[in-house]
Design a protein around this motif. Structure first.
Motif, PDB file in Angstrom:
ATOM      1  N   HIS A  82     149.831  45.833 102.800  1.00  0.00           N
ATOM      2  CA  HIS A  82     148.530  46.480 102.825  1.00  0.00           C
ATOM      3  C   HIS A  82     148.064  46.672 104.267  1.00  0.00           C
ATOM      4  CE1 HIS A  82     144.103  46.493 101.262  1.00  0.00           C
ATOM      5  NE2 HIS A  82     144.566  47.700 101.431  1.00  0.00           N
ATOM      6  N   LYS A  83     148.271  45.644 105.079  1.00  0.00           N
ATOM      7  CA  LYS A  83     147.879  45.716 106.489  1.00  0.00           C
ATOM      8  C   LYS A  83     148.651  46.820 107.202  1.00  0.00           C
ATOM      9  CE  LYS A  83     147.774  42.977 110.753  1.00  0.00           C
ATOM     10  NZ  LYS A  83     148.136  41.676 111.374  1.00  0.00           N
ATOM     11  N   GLN A  84     149.939  46.918 106.931  1.00  0.00           N
ATOM     12  CA  GLN A  84     150.764  47.944 107.562  1.00  0.00           C
ATOM     13  C   GLN A  84     150.323  49.346 107.156  1.00  0.00           C
ATOM     14  OE1 GLN A  84     152.859  47.459 109.935  1.00  0.00           O
ATOM     15  NE2 GLN A  84     153.569  49.569 110.125  1.00  0.00           N
ATOM     16  N   SER A  85     149.956  49.501 105.878  1.00  0.00           N
ATOM     17  CA  SER A  85     149.508  50.814 105.407  1.00  0.00           C
ATOM     18  C   SER A  85     148.197  51.210 106.075  1.00  0.00           C
ATOM     19  CB  SER A  85     149.353  50.826 103.889  1.00  0.00           C
ATOM     20  OG  SER A  85     148.259  50.036 103.473  1.00  0.00           O
ATOM     21  N   LYS A  86     147.333  50.206 106.364  1.00  0.00           N
ATOM     22  CA  LYS A  86     146.078  50.492 107.062  1.00  0.00           C
ATOM     23  C   LYS A  86     146.349  50.981 108.484  1.00  0.00           C
ATOM     24  CE  LYS A  86     142.870  47.326 104.762  1.00  0.00           C
ATOM     25  NZ  LYS A  86     142.037  46.110 104.954  1.00  0.00           N
ATOM     26  N   VAL A  87     147.323  50.357 109.139  1.00  0.00           N
ATOM     27  CA  VAL A  87     147.668  50.760 110.503  1.00  0.00           C
ATOM     28  C   VAL A  87     148.138  52.212 110.527  1.00  0.00           C
ATOM     29  CG1 VAL A  87     149.297  50.374 112.391  1.00  0.00           C
ATOM     30  CG2 VAL A  87     148.212  48.422 111.259  1.00  0.00           C
ATOM     31  N   GLN A  88     148.887  52.592 109.475  1.00  0.00           N
ATOM     32  CA  GLN A  88     149.433  53.941 109.407  1.00  0.00           C
ATOM     33  C   GLN A  88     148.391  54.964 108.964  1.00  0.00           C
ATOM     34  OE1 GLN A  88     152.651  53.262 106.707  1.00  0.00           O
ATOM     35  NE2 GLN A  88     153.981  52.359 108.265  1.00  0.00           N
ATOM     36  N   ASP A  89     147.224  54.503 108.506  1.00  0.00           N
ATOM     37  CA  ASP A  89     146.232  55.404 107.919  1.00  0.00           C
ATOM     38  C   ASP A  89     144.973  55.484 108.785  1.00  0.00           C
ATOM     39  OD1 ASP A  89     145.017  57.088 106.069  1.00  0.00           O
ATOM     40  OD2 ASP A  89     144.170  55.423 104.945  1.00  0.00           O
ATOM     41  N   ASP A  90     145.183  55.709 110.085  1.00  0.00           N
ATOM     42  CA  ASP A  90     144.042  55.858 110.992  1.00  0.00           C
ATOM     43  C   ASP A  90     143.514  57.282 110.901  1.00  0.00           C
ATOM     44  OD1 ASP A  90     144.145  53.280 111.816  1.00  0.00           O
ATOM     45  OD2 ASP A  90     145.196  53.689 113.687  1.00  0.00           O
ATOM     46  N   ARG A  91     142.527  57.488 110.050  1.00  0.00           N
ATOM     47  CA  ARG A  91     141.992  58.830 109.881  1.00  0.00           C
ATOM     48  C   ARG A  91     140.559  58.757 109.369  1.00  0.00           C
ATOM     49  NH1 ARG A  91     144.420  61.862 104.700  1.00  0.00           N
ATOM     50  NH2 ARG A  91     142.514  63.029 105.088  1.00  0.00           N
ATOM     51  N   LYS A  92     139.940  59.931 109.245  1.00  0.00           N
ATOM     52  CA  LYS A  92     138.563  60.003 108.759  1.00  0.00           C
ATOM     53  C   LYS A  92     138.537  60.634 107.369  1.00  0.00           C
ATOM     54  CE  LYS A  92     136.605  60.575 113.402  1.00  0.00           C
ATOM     55  NZ  LYS A  92     135.837  61.460 114.308  1.00  0.00           N
ATOM     56  N   TYR A  93     137.624  60.135 106.550  1.00  0.00           N
ATOM     57  CA  TYR A  93     137.388  60.706 105.226  1.00  0.00           C
ATOM     58  C   TYR A  93     135.920  61.100 105.154  1.00  0.00           C
ATOM     59  CZ  TYR A  93     141.870  58.663 103.894  1.00  0.00           C
ATOM     60  OH  TYR A  93     143.197  58.341 103.834  1.00  0.00           O
ATOM     61  N   GLN A  94     135.645  62.231 104.516  1.00  0.00           N
ATOM     62  CA  GLN A  94     134.267  62.686 104.431  1.00  0.00           C
ATOM     63  C   GLN A  94     133.967  63.221 103.043  1.00  0.00           C
ATOM     64  OE1 GLN A  94     132.934  64.808 107.798  1.00  0.00           O
ATOM     65  NE2 GLN A  94     130.857  65.112 107.035  1.00  0.00           N
ATOM     66  N   VAL A  95     132.806  62.809 102.509  1.00  0.00           N
ATOM     67  CA  VAL A  95     132.284  63.323 101.245  1.00  0.00           C
ATOM     68  C   VAL A  95     130.832  63.686 101.508  1.00  0.00           C
ATOM     69  CG1 VAL A  95     131.725  62.824  98.843  1.00  0.00           C
ATOM     70  CG2 VAL A  95     133.837  61.930  99.833  1.00  0.00           C
ATOM     71  N   GLY A  96     130.535  64.976 101.550  1.00  0.00           N
ATOM     72  CA  GLY A  96     129.186  65.396 101.907  1.00  0.00           C
ATOM     73  C   GLY A  96     128.848  64.917 103.317  1.00  0.00           C
TER      74      GLY A  96
END
Length: 234
Positions: free
Chosen positions: A121-135
């Motif tokens: 889970h920690k590794q997947s977080k490192v690979q998922d450095d991005r922004k998400y936006q809803v409204g």
């Protein structure tokens, strides 16, 4: 990947056993017998510790106290070990920022499985450095910030992870089991109603900023995050 584990357990026999088992799995282990020494080791080696295995009942500063001090400045994964089998205690640990807990007595294989899940889970977080936006709601996984119209919303680690899952699956209905697996991990063996508890926490935080409730209850199924635009099209 080199993994260094800080093991905090005051019972010498269990500490020695777990140290041996973890080293056999090629983990580097730093072991401590008290909360104070754990905090000292963590401060000295900050940035080098991959995961903490933390006993609840410790002399001096207890495990919950250690966890709260660490969580002020760091999000290193933490597994709580506890002889307490009360839901209220487990919720307190999770709410303070623990990633998982395991109840004594336990099989070493179970602990090792939980470690593997958390490290993945920690590794997947490192690979998922991005922004998400809803409204007007924006979540940044790199800075761990949540903003609504540039106002920062303060969330606990668990609330952040829950919101991240909802935003990744915007418009999708997620069952309680889905949320347990995605937020708490497949090895979580607590009660399913912890999902309802944290959805309530998250809604309460968001309600101070969002005019309409973004997280919708789908009766008899689970929950979904739905933007105002989607609601207008229904």
């Amino acid at each position: 990947m080199d993994v260094t584990i800080l093991l905090v357990e005051d019972e010498e026999g269990l500490r020695t056993l777990l140290t041996s088992e973890l080293q056999f799995e090629d983990y580097e282990v730093i072991s401590c017998a008290s909360g104070e020494s754990a905090l000292e080791e963590f401060q000295e080696r900050q940035g080098k510790i991959s995961l903490i295995i933390l006993d609840w009942m410790l002399p001096g500063i207890d495990g919950l106290g250690v966890l709260r001090k660490i969580r002020r400045h760091n999000e290193v994964p933490v597994i709580m070990m506890t002889a307490r089998d009360y839901v209220g205690d487990k919720v307190s640990g999770l709410d303070a920022g623990a990633d998982d807990y395991i109840t004594k007595p336990f099989e070493t294989e179970e602990l090792l499985a939980r470690i593997r899940v958390i490290l993945r889970h920690k590794q997947s977080k490192v690979q998922d450095d991005r922004k998400y936006q809803v409204g007007a709601l924006m979540l940044n996984t790199k800075t761990r910030q949540v903003l609504f119209d540039d106002q920062e919303i303060q969330l606990t680690q668990r609330e952040f992870d829950l919101l991240l899952v909802f935003m990744k699956h915007e418009g999708e209905v997620l069952t309680r089991d889905d949320l347990l697996d995605l937020v708490w991990g497949t090895s979580f063996d607590g009660q399913v109603n912890i999902v309802d508890v944290y959805v309530r926490y998250l809604r309460k935080k968001l309600d101070g900023y969002v005019e309409e409730q973004l997280i919708q209850t789908v009766r008899g199924v689970g929950y979904k995050l739905q933007s105002d635009d989607e609601k207008e099209n229904i």
